[in-house]
Design a protein around this motif. Structure first.
Motif, PDB file in Angstrom:
ATOM      1  N   ASP A 113      20.528  13.160  75.303  1.00 14.14           N
ATOM      2  CA  ASP A 113      19.961  11.816  75.371  1.00 14.14           C
ATOM      3  C   ASP A 113      21.025  10.824  75.813  1.00 14.14           C
ATOM      4  O   ASP A 113      22.233  11.065  75.663  1.00 14.14           O
ATOM      5  CB  ASP A 113      19.424  11.389  74.003  1.00 14.14           C
ATOM      6  N   SER A 114      20.595   9.693  76.334  1.00 11.89           N
ATOM      7  CA  SER A 114      21.523   8.601  76.625  1.00 11.89           C
ATOM      8  C   SER A 114      22.144   8.106  75.325  1.00 11.89           C
ATOM      9  O   SER A 114      21.534   8.184  74.254  1.00 11.89           O
ATOM     10  CB  SER A 114      20.795   7.459  77.325  1.00 11.89           C
ATOM     11  N   SER A 116      24.584   9.326  73.505  1.00 11.00           N
ATOM     12  CA  SER A 116      24.670  10.425  72.525  1.00 11.00           C
ATOM     13  C   SER A 116      26.064  10.631  71.949  1.00 11.00           C
ATOM     14  O   SER A 116      26.202  11.211  70.878  1.00 11.00           O
ATOM     15  CB  SER A 116      24.233  11.746  73.172  1.00 11.00           C
TER      16      SER A 116
END
Length: 230
Positions: A113-114, A116
């Motif tokens: 995920d962005s 992270s």
């Protein structure tokens, strides 16, 4: 094919999985690019708290991440493009839950995920891409992905042979960072250190201030500490 041509062809394949699979099939011994963790630990400790979630890109069969965990780091995720080396490292460190190994291309980290990770550590991976085919395009993809998976105010630590003339503008173009430059001498164990690892060098927009201070052809590795601007 002559020796020089063969070496050039191999270098240009640095971005290809088959090259690294073949290399790790024939040479499975642990290898650390540029510097070992023990040499870089003071700088890593300076910028990366031990409770941070860390991503090591292009991990290979390096013992760097093992050194981090031995030093108290609790969550170190490692990726590499080679399935051969990832399978070997998963087996080697199956009893170390703080170490995770995943096959992934640093240019396409959609498995994360962005925002992270608190820190991304790169010891030679950007350099490898810059040696290969479509180097600029591949470097851009990598740096874009590094910026995406980093949290705001997270750090990208790049250990490289690339002087500011060759790395600073690339880093500035490809990401929103504040950048500090450190250096470490290549010859580990020297008693007369010219440069203090934890003290950043003066860095102007073009990097010429650091290069003037270091002189011509300094025997150092460069460490760019890029803090993501939120």
């Amino acid at each position: 094919m002559g020796t020089t041509a063969a070496a050039a062809a191999a270098t240009q394949a640095y971005g290809e999985p088959w090259y690294w699979d073949r290399r790790y099939e024939t040479d499975s011994g642990a290898f650390d690019w540029y510097q070992k963790y023990s040499a870089l630990a003071p700088l890593v400790n300076l910028y990366v708290p031990r409770e941070d979630r860390v991503l090591v890109v292009g991990c290979g069969n390096s013992e760097f991440s093992e050194g981090m965990v031995d030093d108290g780091y609790e969550d170190v995720v490692n990726i590499d493009i080679s399935s051969v080396v990832i399978e070997a490292m998963q087996k080697k460190y199956s009893n170390r839950p703080q170490l995770k190994y995943m096959k992934m291309d640093v240019r396409e980290m959609s498995g994360f995920d962005s925002h992270s990770f608190n820190a991304v550590i790169d010891k030679g991976t950007l350099d490898s891409l810059l040696c290969g085919h479509n180097s600029r395009q591949n470097a851009a993809k990598m740096l874009e992905e590094v910026g995406r998976v980093l949290k705001d105010k997270g750090v990208y630590i790049l250990i490289t042979y690339g002087a500011p003339t060759y790395r600073l503008n690339l880093l500035k173009e490809m990401g929103s960072w504040t950048i500090k430059l450190h250096v470490i001498e290549k010859l580990v164990g020297k008693s007369d250190h010219l440069w203090e690892l934890t003290n950043p060098l003066p860095l102007d927009n073009e990097g010429s201030s650091a290069e003037t201070l270091l002189g011509r052809n300094p025997d150092v590795h460069y460490i760019y500490v890029c803090t993501k601007v939120g």
